[in-house]
Design a protein around this motif. Structure first.
Motif, PDB file in Angstrom:
ATOM      1  N   LEU A 305       2.708  -4.830  -1.445  1.00 58.98           N
ATOM      2  CA  LEU A 305       2.807  -3.562  -2.523  1.00 58.98           C
ATOM      3  C   LEU A 305       1.681  -3.977  -4.499  1.00 58.98           C
ATOM      4  CD1 LEU A 305       6.228  -5.878  -2.584  1.00 58.98           C
ATOM      5  CD2 LEU A 305       6.024  -3.581  -2.432  1.00 58.98           C
ATOM      6  N   LEU A 306       1.523  -5.003  -4.249  1.00 62.49           N
ATOM      7  CA  LEU A 306      -0.116  -5.012  -4.967  1.00 62.49           C
ATOM      8  C   LEU A 306      -0.305  -3.983  -5.146  1.00 62.49           C
ATOM      9  CD1 LEU A 306      -1.286  -6.885  -7.501  1.00 62.49           C
ATOM     10  CD2 LEU A 306      -2.748  -7.339  -5.960  1.00 62.49           C
ATOM     11  N   VAL A 307      -1.093  -3.914  -3.254  1.00 59.55           N
ATOM     12  CA  VAL A 307      -1.704  -2.229  -2.993  1.00 59.55           C
ATOM     13  C   VAL A 307      -1.503  -1.324  -3.831  1.00 59.55           C
ATOM     14  CG1 VAL A 307      -3.561  -1.296  -1.580  1.00 59.55           C
ATOM     15  CG2 VAL A 307      -3.455  -3.878  -1.401  1.00 59.55           C
ATOM     16  N   GLY A 308      -0.271  -1.077  -2.907  1.00 58.46           N
ATOM     17  CA  GLY A 308       0.809  -0.070  -3.542  1.00 58.46           C
ATOM     18  C   GLY A 308       0.728   0.505  -4.065  1.00 58.46           C
ATOM     19  N   GLU A 376       5.830   8.954   2.472  1.00 57.76           N
ATOM     20  CA  GLU A 376       4.649   9.437   3.356  1.00 57.76           C
ATOM     21  C   GLU A 376       3.897   7.558   2.936  1.00 57.76           C
ATOM     22  OE1 GLU A 376       3.053  12.747   1.584  1.00 57.76           O
ATOM     23  OE2 GLU A 376       5.080  13.921   1.818  1.00 57.76           O
ATOM     24  N   GLY A 377       3.387   7.187   1.963  1.00 60.87           N
ATOM     25  CA  GLY A 377       2.547   6.544   1.963  1.00 60.87           C
ATOM     26  C   GLY A 377       1.513   6.459   1.421  1.00 60.87           C
ATOM     27  N   ALA A 434       0.171   1.379   6.835  1.00 62.82           N
ATOM     28  CA  ALA A 434       1.151   0.957   7.077  1.00 62.82           C
ATOM     29  C   ALA A 434       2.141  -0.313   6.227  1.00 62.82           C
ATOM     30  CB  ALA A 434       1.415   0.606   8.946  1.00 62.82           C
ATOM     31  N   ASP A 435       1.474  -1.332   5.784  1.00 59.43           N
ATOM     32  CA  ASP A 435       1.776  -2.132   5.588  1.00 59.43           C
ATOM     33  C   ASP A 435       2.242  -1.741   4.032  1.00 59.43           C
ATOM     34  OD1 ASP A 435       1.114  -4.203   7.480  1.00 59.43           O
ATOM     35  OD2 ASP A 435      -1.119  -4.018   6.494  1.00 59.43           O
ATOM     36  N   MET A 440       7.197  -0.741   0.636  1.00 62.77           N
ATOM     37  CA  MET A 440       6.837   0.227  -0.970  1.00 62.77           C
ATOM     38  C   MET A 440       8.263   1.023  -0.664  1.00 62.77           C
ATOM     39  SD  MET A 440       5.322  -0.406  -3.466  1.00 62.77           S
ATOM     40  CE  MET A 440       4.569   1.360  -4.447  1.00 62.77           C
ATOM     41  N   ALA A 441       8.908   1.277   0.794  1.00 65.33           N
ATOM     42  CA  ALA A 441       9.834   1.818   1.433  1.00 65.33           C
ATOM     43  C   ALA A 441      10.980   0.130   1.993  1.00 65.33           C
ATOM     44  CB  ALA A 441       9.943   2.415   2.469  1.00 65.33           C
ATOM     45  N   ARG A 442      11.166  -0.645   1.396  1.00 63.78           N
ATOM     46  CA  ARG A 442      12.206  -1.906   1.502  1.00 63.78           C
ATOM     47  C   ARG A 442      12.477  -2.169   0.150  1.00 63.78           C
ATOM     48  NH1 ARG A 442      11.244  -7.247   1.338  1.00 63.78           N
ATOM     49  NH2 ARG A 442       8.917  -6.798   1.118  1.00 63.78           N
ATOM     50  N   VAL A 443      10.954  -2.034  -1.073  1.00 59.73           N
ATOM     51  CA  VAL A 443      12.187  -2.854  -1.824  1.00 59.73           C
ATOM     52  C   VAL A 443      12.145  -1.450  -2.770  1.00 59.73           C
ATOM     53  CG1 VAL A 443      10.838  -3.162  -3.937  1.00 59.73           C
ATOM     54  CG2 VAL A 443       9.975  -4.374  -1.831  1.00 59.73           C
TER      55      VAL A 443
END
Length: 458
Positions: A305-308, A376-377, A434-435, A440-443
């Motif tokens: 999440l930090l990287v995202g 999409e990430g 993928a991580d 991000m999609a989960r949170v």
């Protein structure tokens, strides 16, 4: 979380040689292992120590579970003002011992700290109340600094005249801040995202008017328990010296058998549906915040999440939000996204300012960027650039005594592994695209976010 400014008790009288040495030592930390020693004292206090003997300095932070999340709704701001009022005087030492046995008023306290060239302060955030001591480690100075800090923590006077004076000043400051659209958007966003959770509480003149001196004394008497203290120490001390220092700091705190549990605070409720608030305001710029409850600090996807978020809006001019909102469309000078994880799910927020006649377009673009990123990430190029930036900037996270202490306190408070700082860059390196997409999609749920626009009416 209180809007009352952090009320520092005293400012440090720095000495230039110590500062120069501090900068040199900080640079060396970035390239060395940072062993954290940890032990629990008989009182139950948990101590975390990083020895750093390059400069004659000691930094200490004491954290207890007495932050604003435990404020009554009708007395929002209680924890923050109690911490601030501890600077306004001390009662006489009951046994009449030590270098500061007499009662002291705020001026005498300030002069005593100035004479020592040291500082002590207290503040309350959303989760914790914190006490901070900084002193040179020369025994004659450090012994007196520890004694004075122990007195202020254990025996504050809470003079009523000082509280009434400060209450009027703080209330006026809050009222003045509410004439600014930036404060209004923050208030409404927090209230809407958090609902009735204490993270959404904000001090107001009305809640402050319900706080009396006895309330300050009651909270002080209930909150300070050595068995609940997490004490972080960075500086020129051995383990034995640090153990003695912590014992002296907490020696006058109330003692009791066992450690009574505090009542639980409920978690932040997820949003059930999107909410859109457009609040008219006479301002040159429309202030926008978009978001939702985020995640707890203990979330196993913290690094993903930090990287995202760095890619989405936390990386400044290289983020997607900046590219789409500022660079391509010129809708805002700056735009950002952030998470604020705590003991509960702190808010995720996208923030920007724009011309009132562009507010609708800016909101739509920002929402679209978030939706696409969640779906999409990141690209591989975005991922590698973000990881390189975060890893390359790691040294700046620990380049001073104060920053290193903040990191040690973060480890202590959140029960992170003691090797957290040593493995930080490796944790970033192993994050995959993928991580990020999965986390991000989960949170994040873009279809259920709150959008607040203040001053957005053309």
């Amino acid at each position: 979380m209180s809007l009352i400014p952090l009320l520092s008790m005293n400012s440090l009288a720095w000495r230039r040689p110590a500062l120069a040495l501090a900068c040199w030592a900080a640079a060396s930390w970035a390239h060395a292992s940072l062993p954290i020693q940890h032990w629990t004292q008989p009182s139950g206090a948990r101590v975390f120590l990083v020895e750093s003997h390059a400069i004659p300095m000691v930094d200490v932070q004491i954290d207890i579970d007495a932050g604003s999340r435990r404020d009554p709704a009708t007395q929002a701001g209680l924890a923050s003002v109690m911490a601030g009022q501890m600077a306004n005087g001390t009662r006489a030492e009951p046994q009449g011992q030590g270098p500061y046995p007499q009662a002291m008023d705020e001026n005498q306290i300030g002069e005593a700290w100035a004479d020592l060239g040291a500082s002590f302060g207290a503040s309350a955030g959303g989760d914790r109340m914190s006490f901070g001591l900084r002193s040179l480690s020369y025994p004659d100075l450090l012994d007196k600094a520890v004694a004075l800090a122990a007195r202020q923590m254990a025996h504050p006077a809470f003079p009523e005249a000082m509280w009434l004076r400060d209450r009027e000043r703080i209330s006026a400051s809050i009222s003045e801040s509410l004439t600014k659209p930036g404060t209004v958007v923050q208030h409404r966003f927090a209230q809407t995202v958090y609902g009735m959770h204490p993270y959404g509480f904000r001090a107001t003149p009305e809640t402050l008017s319900r706080i009396g001196v006895q309330d300050l004394k009651n909270l002080h008497g209930q909150a300070l328990r050595a068995c609940r203290a997490k004490v972080s120490v960075v500086g020129a001390l051995t383990r034995a010296q640090a153990d003695t220092l912590v014992q002296r700091l907490l020696a006058q705190w109330p003692r009791e058998s066992g450690c009574p549990s505090l009542p639980p605070v409920p978690d932040v409720a997820p949003l059930a549906a999107a909410q859109n608030l457009n609040l008219p305001f006479d301002s040159a710029q429309a202030h926008v915040q978009i978001g939702q409850p985020g995640y707890k600090r203990t979330d196993p996807d913290f690094f993903a999440l930090l990287v995202g978020n760095h890619i989405l809006g936390g990386g400044g001019f290289v983020s997607r939000l900046t590219e789409q909102v500022r660079e391509k469309r010129g809708l805002s000078y700056s735009v950002y996204s952030s998470f604020s994880p705590g003991l509960h799910a702190g808010a995720f927020v996208v923030g920007l300012q724009t011309r009132p006649d562009q507010a609708t377009q800016a909101v739509n673009v920002a929402q679209q960027v978030v939706q696409e990123f969640v779906r999409e990430g990141p690209t591989e190029a975005e991922l590698q650039a973000a990881k390189a930036n975060l890893v390359g900037g790691f040294a700046l996270r620990i380049d001073s005594n104060r920053k290193l202490l903040d990191n040690v306190a973060n480890i202590a408070w959140n029960r992170l592994p003691l090797n957290y700082l040593n493995t930080w860059t490796a944790q970033i390196d192993r994050v995959s695209a993928a991580d990020v997409r999965r986390a991000m999609a989960r949170v994040l749920q873009p279809e259920r976010m709150v959008t607040v626009v203040v001053g957005g009416q053309p």
